[in-house]
Design an enzyme around this catalytic site. Structure first.
Site, mmCIF file in Angstrom:
data_model
loop_
_atom_site.group_PDB
_atom_site.id
_atom_site.type_symbol
_atom_site.label_atom_id
_atom_site.label_comp_id
_atom_site.label_asym_id
_atom_site.label_seq_id
_atom_site.Cartn_x
_atom_site.Cartn_y
_atom_site.Cartn_z
ATOM 1 N N TYR A 151 0.507 -1.401 0.472
ATOM 2 C CA TYR A 151 -0.158 -0.404 -0.075
ATOM 3 C C TYR A 151 1.284 1.318 0.039
ATOM 4 O O TYR A 151 1.753 1.445 0.554
ATOM 5 C CB TYR A 151 -0.871 0.093 1.581
ATOM 6 C CG TYR A 151 -1.488 1.417 1.731
ATOM 7 C CD1 TYR A 151 -3.023 1.427 0.340
ATOM 8 C CD2 TYR A 151 -1.519 2.378 3.105
ATOM 9 C CE1 TYR A 151 -3.743 2.270 0.336
ATOM 10 C CE2 TYR A 151 -2.019 3.477 1.957
ATOM 11 C CZ TYR A 151 -3.687 3.480 1.185
ATOM 12 O OH TYR A 151 -4.637 4.431 1.645
ATOM 13 N N ASP A 239 9.083 2.467 0.455
ATOM 14 C CA ASP A 239 7.851 3.237 0.885
ATOM 15 C C ASP A 239 8.253 2.453 2.409
ATOM 16 O O ASP A 239 7.450 1.825 2.667
ATOM 17 C CB ASP A 239 6.741 2.905 0.620
ATOM 18 C CG ASP A 239 5.503 3.822 0.969
ATOM 19 O OD1 ASP A 239 5.615 4.141 2.107
ATOM 20 O OD2 ASP A 239 4.748 3.649 0.718
ATOM 21 N N LYS A 267 3.596 8.508 9.072
ATOM 22 C CA LYS A 267 3.519 7.725 10.548
ATOM 23 C C LYS A 267 4.208 8.600 11.520
ATOM 24 O O LYS A 267 4.003 9.195 12.401
ATOM 25 C CB LYS A 267 3.224 6.336 10.083
ATOM 26 C CG LYS A 267 2.320 6.411 9.422
ATOM 27 C CD LYS A 267 1.807 4.688 9.456
ATOM 28 C CE LYS A 267 0.080 4.397 8.572
ATOM 29 N NZ LYS A 267 0.861 3.709 6.940
HETATM 30 C C1 LIG Z 1 -0.183 4.644 5.891
HETATM 31 C C2 LIG Z 1 0.778 4.501 4.505
HETATM 32 C C3 LIG Z 1 0.623 5.029 3.305
HETATM 33 C C4 LIG Z 1 -0.051 6.461 3.695
HETATM 34 O O1 LIG Z 1 0.103 7.798 4.729
HETATM 35 P P1 LIG Z 1 -1.166 8.445 5.020
HETATM 36 O O2 LIG Z 1 -0.976 8.708 5.544
HETATM 37 O O3 LIG Z 1 -2.735 7.392 5.393
HETATM 38 O O4 LIG Z 1 -1.458 8.825 3.497
HETATM 39 C C5 LIG Z 1 1.767 4.875 2.616
HETATM 40 N N1 LIG Z 1 2.571 4.391 2.452
HETATM 41 C C6 LIG Z 1 2.817 2.740 3.052
HETATM 42 C C7 LIG Z 1 3.693 1.584 3.720
HETATM 43 C C8 LIG Z 1 1.406 3.079 4.988
HETATM 44 O O5 LIG Z 1 1.523 2.372 6.015
#
Ligand SMILES: *Cc1c(COP(=O)(O)O)cnc(C)c1O
Length: 428
Positions: A151, A239, A267
């Site tokens: 994701y 990511d 995060k």
């Molecule tokens: C949570 C997440 C996102 C998106 O971040 P948001 O602050 O919710 O937009 C993107 N990449 C990874 C790996 C994530 O866990």
């Protein structure tokens, strides 16, 4: 701590949810919170402290959601609360540069090997979307490669076969995303190095997949991506929105020794406030406006509350904290494995640094197909509800990681293992 419950003593979860669904789609502002995946109705949180949350009915839970990884120190850590309050008294947003943005960028660069410049955003979604734009601008190529079950936020081009909430709802991508938006997105199975040719701008990957449960990289996977990207002149993007400052201070680059061309963060670096960041070496980052031709902006980017909270969190952790949390998680994972095996199940409790997941089935889960097979057993959903009734909040979806914070005590973990052992025989 102020008595938050006093204003809410008449609320019940049922009453709030029925009010919520009237004015908010599904009653929630992010789909997984609705319990659509596990069934039932969400609890409404009144407050959190350390490893625990308390809902509006006054029920206390040991919390393994921890804002899906945004919270590393646990809820309402006094130093973070003080940092945010102090910052708020000085003004919450200016639209002009501030000291804390510089300090947070310096902190990220000094912690992550190979990282020289950072651009802050307000979410991980923006960070990943912008990193892709930068990779395309830098290489002059359009094609991107991602992995099934990874994701990267909800921007159009990255919403093809994503994990997390999308996996939970079993949608192939999303309605409203035109075919043209994903026409240059190629999706491959996780843990296999795909063919990468000179049409590819970048490969984006979660170095530890943590949005289809937790799937660590197999030995050679990240190294193989590095070599294949270099050969094709494509950029490698890690990511690390979940893994950054969670699995180690230097993230996956430190834990696995592979250095990408660009990073995405989010995060943990916002200490629970809205944030994201993309980062890399100066030679690539200086393609971003106003220095270079790749445009990206944000009214609230680098805002004073998020940077204050992030700096407070990062100032409180060092290599020792990650070591301590990793060994706490390793012990917890082993006990969970034993408790669940005793119930005659086939548990897999993968860990990567401080991250931990939970799958069921004999065959080791290495990709999204395996994660889906595990989820289809329904065992996680039964475990989730059994634990919730015992005051333990696991994430309301089999595709999320279990987040243990630095505030979780040995006693919290023992209570959890005992509850799991108690339930194990009822789950098949
Ligand atoms: C949570 C997440 C996102 C998106 O971040 P948001 O602050 O919710 O937009 C993107 N990449 C990874 C790996 C994530 O866990």
């Amino acid at each position: 701590m102020p008595e938050i419950l006093s204003n809410n003593t008449l609320s019940s979860n049922t009453e709030l949810f029925s009010r919520a669904v009237r004015v908010i789609p599904g009653g929630v502002n992010s789909p997984v919170r609705s319990f659509a995946s596990v069934g039932g109705m969400p609890y409404f949180v009144a407050k959190g402290e350390g490893s625990r949350i308390v809902d509006v009915e006054g029920t206390s839970y040991i919390d393994y959601v921890q804002s899906y990884g945004a919270s590393l120190l646990g809820h309402a850590h006094p130093v973070v609360v003080e940092a945010v309050s102090s910052a708020a008294r000085l003004g919450v947003t200016f639209g002009a540069p501030t000291l804390a943005e510089v300090e947070l960028a310096e902190k990220i660069c000094s912690s992550v090997p190979g990282c020289e410049q950072v651009r802050l955003t307000s979410s991980g979604t923006e960070a990943a979307m912008s990193a892709i734009r930068l990779a395309r601008g830098f290489t002059g190529r359009d094609r991107i490669i991602k992995f099934a079950g990874c994701y990267h936020g909800h921007s159009d081009a990255l919403l093809a076969s994503a994990g997390s909430g999308v996996a939970t709802l079993a949608l192939p991508g999303s309605a409203g995303v035109p075919v043209s938006a994903v026409a240059e997105t190629m999706v491959y199975p996780y843990n296999q190095v795909p063919p990468i040719d000179s049409s590819v701008a970048c490969v984006i990957v979660e170095p530890v997949a943590a949005n289809m449960g937790v799937v660590p990289p197999r030995p050679g996977f990240l190294e193989g991506l590095r070599v294949a990207c270099d050969r094709a002149g494509a950029l490698l993007i890690f990511d690390e929105v979940i893994t950054g400052f969670r699995i180690a201070k230097g993230g996956a680059a430190q834990l696995y020794g592979v250095i990408p061309d660009l990073w995405c963060f989010g995060k943990v670096i916002g200490g629970g406030l809205p944030i994201g960041a993309y980062a890399g070496p100066r030679r690539i980052m200086e393609m971003v406006a106003p220095v270079g031709p790749v445009y990206q902006a944000g009214t609230l980017s680098g805002n004073p509350l998020a940077t204050a909270a992030g700096l407070a969190v990062l100032s409180l952790v060092d290599d020792g904290s990650y070591k301590e949390l990793s060994s706490k998680v390793a012990g917890f994972a082993e006990e969970m494995r034993m408790a669940l095996s005793y119930g005659g199940l086939d548990p897999q409790v993968p860990t990567a640094g401080t991250l931990m997941g939970l799958f069921f089935g004999k065959e080791e889960v290495v990709d999204y197909e395996g994660a889906k097979a595990s989820a289809s057993t329904g065992i996680y959903n039964r475990l989730f509800h059994g634990l919730l009734a015992k005051g333990i909040a696991f994430p309301p979806s089999p595709y999320e990681a279990l987040f243990v914070s630095l505030a979780h005590t040995e006693e919290d973990l023992e209570i959890t293992v005992a509850a799991v052992a108690d339930l194990a025989k009822t789950l098949t």
